[in-house]
Scaffold this motif. Structure first.
Motif, mmCIF file in Angstrom:
data_model
loop_
_atom_site.group_PDB
_atom_site.id
_atom_site.type_symbol
_atom_site.label_atom_id
_atom_site.label_comp_id
_atom_site.label_asym_id
_atom_site.label_seq_id
_atom_site.Cartn_x
_atom_site.Cartn_y
_atom_site.Cartn_z
ATOM 1 N N ASN A 322 -30.250 59.346 -0.967
ATOM 2 C CA ASN A 322 -31.147 59.897 0.068
ATOM 3 C C ASN A 322 -32.425 59.091 0.261
ATOM 4 O OD1 ASN A 322 -29.523 62.175 0.800
ATOM 5 N ND2 ASN A 322 -30.089 63.059 -1.190
ATOM 6 N N VAL A 323 -32.334 57.775 0.116
ATOM 7 C CA VAL A 323 -33.476 56.912 0.429
ATOM 8 C C VAL A 323 -33.659 56.918 1.952
ATOM 9 C CG1 VAL A 323 -34.366 54.541 0.336
ATOM 10 C CG2 VAL A 323 -32.998 55.443 -1.563
ATOM 11 N N PRO A 324 -34.898 57.004 2.432
ATOM 12 C CA PRO A 324 -35.107 56.906 3.886
ATOM 13 C C PRO A 324 -34.670 55.524 4.389
ATOM 14 C CG PRO A 324 -37.133 57.605 2.750
ATOM 15 C CD PRO A 324 -36.156 57.178 1.693
ATOM 16 N N LEU A 325 -33.676 55.506 5.269
ATOM 17 C CA LEU A 325 -33.058 54.245 5.693
ATOM 18 C C LEU A 325 -33.466 53.861 7.105
ATOM 19 C CD1 LEU A 325 -29.369 54.759 4.470
ATOM 20 C CD2 LEU A 325 -31.254 53.659 3.260
ATOM 21 N N THR A 326 -33.772 52.582 7.296
ATOM 22 C CA THR A 326 -33.973 52.051 8.639
ATOM 23 C C THR A 326 -32.901 51.005 8.907
ATOM 24 O OG1 THR A 326 -35.402 50.205 7.980
ATOM 25 C CG2 THR A 326 -36.469 52.328 8.394
ATOM 26 N N PHE A 327 -32.629 50.788 10.174
ATOM 27 C CA PHE A 327 -31.732 49.707 10.596
ATOM 28 C C PHE A 327 -32.599 48.466 10.756
ATOM 29 C CE2 PHE A 327 -29.459 47.251 13.858
ATOM 30 C CZ PHE A 327 -28.162 47.255 13.347
ATOM 31 N N SER A 328 -32.278 47.445 9.990
ATOM 32 C CA SER A 328 -33.140 46.259 9.977
ATOM 33 C C SER A 328 -32.254 45.040 9.812
ATOM 34 C CB SER A 328 -34.129 46.351 8.819
ATOM 35 O OG SER A 328 -33.430 46.477 7.589
ATOM 36 N N THR A 329 -32.600 43.961 10.485
ATOM 37 C CA THR A 329 -31.628 42.869 10.543
ATOM 38 C C THR A 329 -32.119 41.551 9.946
ATOM 39 O OG1 THR A 329 -32.341 42.095 12.725
ATOM 40 C CG2 THR A 329 -30.702 43.874 12.659
ATOM 41 N N ASP A 330 -33.388 41.218 10.150
ATOM 42 C CA ASP A 330 -33.831 39.870 9.755
ATOM 43 C C ASP A 330 -33.017 38.821 10.530
ATOM 44 O OD1 ASP A 330 -35.672 38.444 8.319
ATOM 45 O OD2 ASP A 330 -34.581 38.476 6.424
ATOM 46 N N ALA A 331 -32.548 39.171 11.727
ATOM 47 C CA ALA A 331 -31.655 38.286 12.504
ATOM 48 C C ALA A 331 -32.484 37.251 13.231
ATOM 49 C CB ALA A 331 -30.833 39.119 13.486
ATOM 50 N N ASP A 332 -32.890 36.217 12.515
ATOM 51 C CA ASP A 332 -33.841 35.245 13.055
ATOM 52 C C ASP A 332 -33.202 33.866 13.210
ATOM 53 O OD1 ASP A 332 -33.544 34.918 10.359
ATOM 54 O OD2 ASP A 332 -35.667 35.073 9.860
ATOM 55 N N TYR A 333 -31.944 33.865 13.649
ATOM 56 C CA TYR A 333 -31.209 32.603 13.781
ATOM 57 C C TYR A 333 -30.306 32.661 15.013
ATOM 58 C CZ TYR A 333 -28.662 35.952 10.888
ATOM 59 O OH TYR A 333 -28.139 37.104 10.391
ATOM 60 N N TYR A 334 -29.839 31.496 15.383
ATOM 61 C CA TYR A 334 -28.997 31.356 16.576
ATOM 62 C C TYR A 334 -27.528 31.319 16.173
ATOM 63 C CZ TYR A 334 -26.854 28.974 20.616
ATOM 64 O OH TYR A 334 -26.046 28.621 21.668
ATOM 65 N N ILE A 335 -26.754 32.223 16.781
ATOM 66 C CA ILE A 335 -25.297 32.189 16.648
ATOM 67 C C ILE A 335 -24.768 31.799 18.022
ATOM 68 C CG2 ILE A 335 -23.205 33.502 16.129
ATOM 69 C CD1 ILE A 335 -24.845 33.655 13.697
ATOM 70 N N PRO A 336 -24.193 30.607 18.177
ATOM 71 C CA PRO A 336 -23.729 30.188 19.501
ATOM 72 C C PRO A 336 -22.821 31.237 20.145
ATOM 73 C CG PRO A 336 -23.630 28.356 17.974
ATOM 74 C CD PRO A 336 -23.983 29.570 17.157
ATOM 75 N N GLY A 337 -23.098 31.522 21.414
ATOM 76 C CA GLY A 337 -22.279 32.490 22.154
ATOM 77 C C GLY A 337 -22.784 33.907 22.084
ATOM 78 N N MET A 338 -23.822 34.156 21.263
ATOM 79 C CA MET A 338 -24.342 35.519 21.135
ATOM 80 C C MET A 338 -25.819 35.554 21.515
ATOM 81 S SD MET A 338 -22.673 36.631 17.461
ATOM 82 C CE MET A 338 -22.855 38.425 17.614
ATOM 83 N N THR A 339 -26.230 36.661 22.153
ATOM 84 C CA THR A 339 -27.661 36.865 22.378
ATOM 85 C C THR A 339 -28.290 37.352 21.080
ATOM 86 O OG1 THR A 339 -27.538 39.200 22.949
ATOM 87 C CG2 THR A 339 -27.147 37.603 24.748
ATOM 88 N N ARG A 340 -29.623 37.324 21.049
ATOM 89 C CA ARG A 340 -30.320 37.857 19.867
ATOM 90 C C ARG A 340 -29.980 39.336 19.662
ATOM 91 N NH1 ARG A 340 -34.113 34.786 17.352
ATOM 92 N NH2 ARG A 340 -35.240 35.900 15.756
#
Ligand SMILES: [Zn+2]
Length: 440
Positions: A322-340
């Motif tokens: 029961n830890v308070p959970l957030t959705f978090s990504t650290d998605a700070d890179y480029y994947i060709p073919g995908m938007t951020r």
């Protein structure tokens, strides 16, 4: 004048000045929602009318009368829900396979802050298109490109999510790097990615610098070096940040670091590496937010099978405790073919693998996101009086969370940003700061 401006800035930071004006003012908009999800309650209601005026929700219900002259938007075939939150990203950082082999130390050298600020504007638009109406932008953004992005969106220059930004990450000398003496001492290579603060005086000064330059949250490196920050150091950060109305997030990568951050009573912990079962139990007891940044295996090259298994197990353990959970990504890179935004949404794969029920994934992405961002009374829930942000998808995310991959409609501050799956951002662009030049 300076005093007035500062007072406004502080009021803004407290969430009181979210909407001074809106491009949608005076015009009433009515949305017909086929299904409307309340993530907090975990319920779906059918055939709801949502009235919006002056950028805010006015009324929501099955029998709300649509005033004459109102613009009617028909989402009767879609599922409407509140906007999504990524609780940990870096919009002014995009490292790549080519040329820097995903080593972001090189990105700092190769790309100027102005270029990265423009990238941040683009990344913000890509996040909004994917349904993210709030992003916590947690440092590594050059010389305050994150503040510039937040202000540009709030003043009305460009569309984008609401940004909660940390300014420069504060750490002991070297930050997350191990620079060479000549690069650190002669070239100041660590700045602007990290602010050095090794002593209590430097801690106070660094927090005040970030607050002065527009940070709305403080981010610290708890244990990027073996010596790290002590419990007293972290308490000093929390106290000093509190004077500016700001919370403190800690980058934590060891169990010892987690223990110190939790004991000090930090607001949120980024990354799951140091979060054991014992740490999760302590976090649950103290109500400390977990921004675990759970990279999915499908983002090839950004995690390994072994790391992914530990990440899934850690997220599962946090959920069971029961830890308070957030959705978090650290998605700070480029994947060709995908938007951020598509990269960020991809992180639902890890949550599915952890066996977390759809309703709780959705809560992490909405309700908990508003709480960790401290917007729950101003922006987030679809509730009368709050900023009119919402999204709509074809399927029902409570049945299949993958429905979030197909965001057909996005409204921010009562203005339509995306309709029928196509971005229509014209009304967000202005030749001047229509919401106020003095927003800082
Ligand atoms: Zn990060």
């Amino acid at each position: 004048m300076h005093i007035v401006t500062k007072a406004k800035a502080i009021a803004f930071h407290a969430g009181l000045l979210v909407l001074t004006a809106s491009p949608a003012a005076a015009q009433v908009t009515a949305i017909r929602a086929g299904r409307l999800i309340d993530p907090e309650a975990g319920t779906v209601t059918m055939n709801q009318i949502i009235l919006i005026e002056g950028g805010r929700f006015q009324a929501i219900g099955p029998n709300v009368a649509i005033p004459p002259g109102a613009e009617v938007i028909d989402l009767s075939q879609l599922t409407v829900l509140p906007g999504l939150v990524d609780a940990h990203n870096h919009l002014a950082l995009t490292y790549k396979t080519v040329p820097e082999n995903n080593v972001y130390y090189l990105t700092y050298v190769l790309e100027s802050t102005p270029l990265r600020a423009i990238q941040a504007a683009s990344n913000g638009i890509q996040m909004l298109s994917a349904g993210f109406t709030i992003v916590r932008d947690m440092g590594n953004n050059g010389n305050y490109a994150d503040t510039a992005l937040r202000i540009a969106i709030e003043q009305g220059w460009i569309p984008g999510p609401m940004i909660v930004n940390s300014g420069i990450i504060i750490g002991g000398m070297g930050g997350q790097f191990w620079p060479t003496p000549e690069m650190a001492m002669e070239k100041n290579i660590v700045y602007p990615e990290y602010l050095d603060a090794d002593t209590p005086d430097e801690i106070v000064k660094a927090v005040r610098q970030n607050a002065l330059f527009g940070a709305t949250v403080i981010k610290i490196c708890v244990d990027c070096k073996p010596w790290g920050y002590s419990v007293d150091d972290i308490r000093l950060f929390i106290n000093e940040a509190g004077k500016a109305g700001l919370k403190v997030e800690g980058h934590v990568q060891t169990v010892d670091g987690a223990r110190r951050a939790i004991e000090a009573g930090i607001w949120s912990i980024a990354h799951g590496g140091g979060l054991t079962d014992e740490m999760h139990k302590l976090m649950a007891k103290k109500g400390i937010w977990r921004a675990g940044t759970e990279t999915p295996l499908t983002l090839v090259g950004h995690t390994t099978e072994g790391r992914y298994e530990r990440t899934v197990a850690g997220l599962r353990n946090a959920y069971e405790n029961n830890v308070p959970l957030t959705f978090s990504t650290d998605a700070d890179y480029y994947i060709p073919g995908m938007t951020r935004g598509e990269v960020a949404i991809e992180f639902i794969e890890t949550w599915k693998a952890a066996g977390i029920p759809n309703v709780d994934i959705l809560r992490a992405m909405t309700t908990n996101g508003y709480l960790v961002s401290e917007t729950e009374n101003t922006r987030g829930p679809i509730r009368a009086g709050l900023a009119a942000d919402l999204i709509a998808v074809g399927g029902n995310p409570l049945e299949s969370i993958d429905a979030l991959r197909d965001v057909q409609f996005v409204m921010k501050d009562g203005v339509v940003f995306k309709q029928n799956g196509v971005m229509t951002p014209e009304k967000f662009f202005h030749g001047g700061p229509v919401n106020g030049w003095n927003i800082r």
